[in-house]
Design an enzyme around this catalytic site. Structure first.
Site, PDB file in Angstrom:
ATOM      1  N   MET A  30       0.732  -1.343   0.127  1.00 49.91           N
ATOM      2  CA  MET A  30      -0.418   0.172   0.144  1.00 49.91           C
ATOM      3  C   MET A  30       0.632   1.594  -0.039  1.00 49.91           C
ATOM      4  O   MET A  30       0.084   2.115   0.606  1.00 49.91           O
ATOM      5  CB  MET A  30      -1.440   0.044   1.501  1.00 49.91           C
ATOM      6  CG  MET A  30      -1.641  -1.232   1.382  1.00 49.91           C
ATOM      7  SD  MET A  30      -3.596  -1.040   1.952  1.00 49.91           S
ATOM      8  CE  MET A  30      -2.751  -0.200   3.208  1.00 49.91           C
ATOM      9  N   GLY A  31       2.319   1.329  -0.577  1.00 46.66           N
ATOM     10  CA  GLY A  31       3.028   2.001  -0.402  1.00 46.66           C
ATOM     11  C   GLY A  31       3.872   2.609   1.208  1.00 46.66           C
ATOM     12  O   GLY A  31       3.411   2.000   2.065  1.00 46.66           O
ATOM     13  N   LEU A  33       6.925   3.443   1.535  1.00 49.27           N
ATOM     14  CA  LEU A  33       7.751   2.031   1.361  1.00 49.27           C
ATOM     15  C   LEU A  33       8.636   2.499   2.754  1.00 49.27           C
ATOM     16  O   LEU A  33       9.069   3.414   2.929  1.00 49.27           O
ATOM     17  CB  LEU A  33       8.781   1.754   0.485  1.00 49.27           C
ATOM     18  CG  LEU A  33       7.114   1.538  -1.005  1.00 49.27           C
ATOM     19  CD1 LEU A  33       8.120   0.953  -2.042  1.00 49.27           C
ATOM     20  CD2 LEU A  33       6.408   0.624  -0.244  1.00 49.27           C
ATOM     21  N   HIS A  37       9.520  -3.035   2.984  1.00 48.48           N
ATOM     22  CA  HIS A  37       9.074  -3.578   2.493  1.00 48.48           C
ATOM     23  C   HIS A  37      10.157  -3.675   1.540  1.00 48.48           C
ATOM     24  O   HIS A  37      10.180  -4.273   0.128  1.00 48.48           O
ATOM     25  CB  HIS A  37       7.800  -2.372   1.420  1.00 48.48           C
ATOM     26  CG  HIS A  37       6.772  -1.774   2.701  1.00 48.48           C
ATOM     27  ND1 HIS A  37       6.855  -0.463   3.122  1.00 48.48           N
ATOM     28  CD2 HIS A  37       5.748  -2.908   1.993  1.00 48.48           C
ATOM     29  CE1 HIS A  37       5.215  -0.548   3.829  1.00 48.48           C
ATOM     30  NE2 HIS A  37       4.926  -1.999   2.955  1.00 48.48           N
ATOM     31  N   GLN A 148       5.779 -11.242   7.411  1.00 51.97           N
ATOM     32  CA  GLN A 148       5.156 -12.289   8.563  1.00 51.97           C
ATOM     33  C   GLN A 148       5.023 -11.083   9.553  1.00 51.97           C
ATOM     34  O   GLN A 148       3.750 -11.618  10.174  1.00 51.97           O
ATOM     35  CB  GLN A 148       6.447 -12.987   9.251  1.00 51.97           C
ATOM     36  CG  GLN A 148       6.182 -14.131  10.609  1.00 51.97           C
ATOM     37  CD  GLN A 148       6.549 -14.001  11.753  1.00 51.97           C
ATOM     38  OE1 GLN A 148       7.752 -15.012  11.134  1.00 51.97           O
ATOM     39  NE2 GLN A 148       6.913 -13.949  12.541  1.00 51.97           N
ATOM     40  N   ASP A 150       2.587  -9.189   9.405  1.00 55.54           N
ATOM     41  CA  ASP A 150       0.722  -9.853   8.776  1.00 55.54           C
ATOM     42  C   ASP A 150       1.006 -11.175   9.412  1.00 55.54           C
ATOM     43  O   ASP A 150       1.091 -11.510   7.747  1.00 55.54           O
ATOM     44  CB  ASP A 150      -0.107  -8.803   7.234  1.00 55.54           C
ATOM     45  CG  ASP A 150       0.189  -7.103   7.531  1.00 55.54           C
ATOM     46  OD1 ASP A 150      -0.307  -6.854   8.412  1.00 55.54           O
ATOM     47  OD2 ASP A 150       2.002  -6.831   7.506  1.00 55.54           O
ATOM     48  N   GLN A 153      -2.962 -12.679   7.595  1.00 57.73           N
ATOM     49  CA  GLN A 153      -3.156 -11.924   6.726  1.00 57.73           C
ATOM     50  C   GLN A 153      -2.049 -13.110   4.864  1.00 57.73           C
ATOM     51  O   GLN A 153      -2.851 -13.617   3.647  1.00 57.73           O
ATOM     52  CB  GLN A 153      -2.315 -10.587   5.618  1.00 57.73           C
ATOM     53  CG  GLN A 153      -2.405  -9.997   4.252  1.00 57.73           C
ATOM     54  CD  GLN A 153      -1.839  -8.432   4.082  1.00 57.73           C
ATOM     55  OE1 GLN A 153      -2.330  -7.822   3.725  1.00 57.73           O
ATOM     56  NE2 GLN A 153      -0.607  -8.312   3.581  1.00 57.73           N
ATOM     57  N   MET A 184       8.117  -2.618  11.540  1.00 60.78           N
ATOM     58  CA  MET A 184       8.235  -1.508  11.321  1.00 60.78           C
ATOM     59  C   MET A 184       7.015  -0.913  10.498  1.00 60.78           C
ATOM     60  O   MET A 184       6.688  -2.338   9.917  1.00 60.78           O
ATOM     61  CB  MET A 184       9.771  -1.061   9.552  1.00 60.78           C
ATOM     62  CG  MET A 184      10.302  -1.004  10.702  1.00 60.78           C
ATOM     63  SD  MET A 184      12.009  -0.632   8.952  1.00 60.78           S
ATOM     64  CE  MET A 184      13.592   0.030   9.931  1.00 60.78           C
ATOM     65  N   SER A 186       3.853   0.914   8.563  1.00 67.51           N
ATOM     66  CA  SER A 186       3.555   2.700   7.411  1.00 67.51           C
ATOM     67  C   SER A 186       3.151   3.339   7.947  1.00 67.51           C
ATOM     68  O   SER A 186       2.889   4.901   8.354  1.00 67.51           O
ATOM     69  CB  SER A 186       2.332   2.212   6.007  1.00 67.51           C
ATOM     70  OG  SER A 186       3.509   1.635   5.364  1.00 67.51           O
TER      71      SER A 186
END
Ligand code: AMP
Length: 280
Positions: A30-31, A33, A37, A148, A150, A153, A184, A186
């Site tokens: 989803m950016g 970054l 990511h 990992q 998420d 998900q 980390m 966003s």
């Protein structure tokens, strides 16, 4: 580096690469970054000829009271970071491109979506499964990389790929953390200085849980209670859930047995953070 905004052009790009005999690694994001990511992009770069990164803040995975509107969208910086980590192409569709007027198809994964974040965020995994399915069709890759961080998900995507016979290999990569252990995210940028300090309590609590399991404590209730105490000793923290689940099925575990995941969701101020540790 190429930035592609249309699904058809993205599909044609992948087709051309395949025709030339190149393998494709894909990282849906989803950016906004960060190193988390970028670690996925670097891993994909090692294992594939071409690395595609999608940047799309997916409206269907946010609840009505959630942060869809304020979610950070620093596209120019993202493009620079993705390129520096080895991305070959960015897929950055608009919401209208992904969900045009008349859109009406959704993907629902079953039981595995019901606990943990699925219980606190109704509809979230329906949105995630739908968009990832659509992204897999827009970017038909050999391998797709998920964090990992998420955990649920990643398991939901693995289940969907298996159930729907999607021809992509799902790779799950380790959690990248800040120096104090905060995973980390966003969303960490929503935290003010005081909240940022408190946020380290998620990882601190996970480490204590791990040590308890290592010292052969088996009752998950005991471990969860200790984790809760550590987090709640923090004035800015409010527990959403603390669970210990089977790593495969995500069913809650009464006793530590086999591979388990300790999974947390905690509000620090107004910001909801998640973290987890896989043990065994
Ligand atoms: P997001 O942009 O938050 O949707 O995340 C895109 C991908 O990056 C997902 O597969 C996340 O699990 C992964 N990711 C996010 N944060 C981290 C992290 N700290 N370490 C590893 N992977 C991450």
């Amino acid at each position: 580096m190429k930035i592609i905004r249309k699904i058809k052009l993205m599909q044609e790009y992948v087709k051309r690469q395949r025709k030339a005999g190149r393998t494709i690694g894909f990282i849906p994001t989803m950016g906004a970054l960060h190193e988390g990511h970028l670690s996925l992009i670097r891993q994909a770069k090692k294992e594939n000829d071409i690395v595609a990164v999608s940047i799309f803040v997916n409206p269907t995975q946010f609840g009505p009271q959630e942060d869809f509107k304020k979610y950070p969208r620093p596209l120019a910086k993202d493009v620079r970071l993705a390129k520096s980590a080895g991305a070959s192409v960015i897929f950055n569709p608009s919401a209208d491109e992904m969900y045009p007027a008349g859109y009406q198809t959704f993907v629902e994964v079953g039981k595995i979506t019901q606990g943990l974040c699925g219980a606190s965020r109704p509809g979230h995994f329906r949105g995630v499964a739908t968009v990832v399915n659509k992204l897999f069709n827009a970017v038909p890759a050999d391998k797709a990389y998920f964090g990992q961080k998420d955990y649920q998900q990643a398991r939901v995507i693995q289940q969907m790929v298996k159930d729907l016979n999607i021809a992509v290999q799902v790779v799950i990569c380790p959690i990248i953390r800040e120096q104090d252990g905060l995973a980390m995210s966003s969303r960490n940028q929503y935290l003010n200085a005081e909240e940022r300090k408190s946020a380290a309590c998620l990882y601190e609590a996970l480490k204590v849980a791990k040590a308890m399991i290592k010292s052969k404590i088996k009752e998950t209730a005991k471990i969860k209670k200790e984790v809760r105490n550590i987090i709640e000793s923090n004035l800015l923290a409010k527990v959403d859930y603390i669970e210990i689940v089977d790593a495969e099925t995500l069913e809650p575990a009464k006793m530590i047995k086999g591979k388990v995941v300790i999974a947390l969701a905690v509000y620090i101020g107004k910001t909801r953070l998640i973290d987890n540790m896989v043990i065994g």
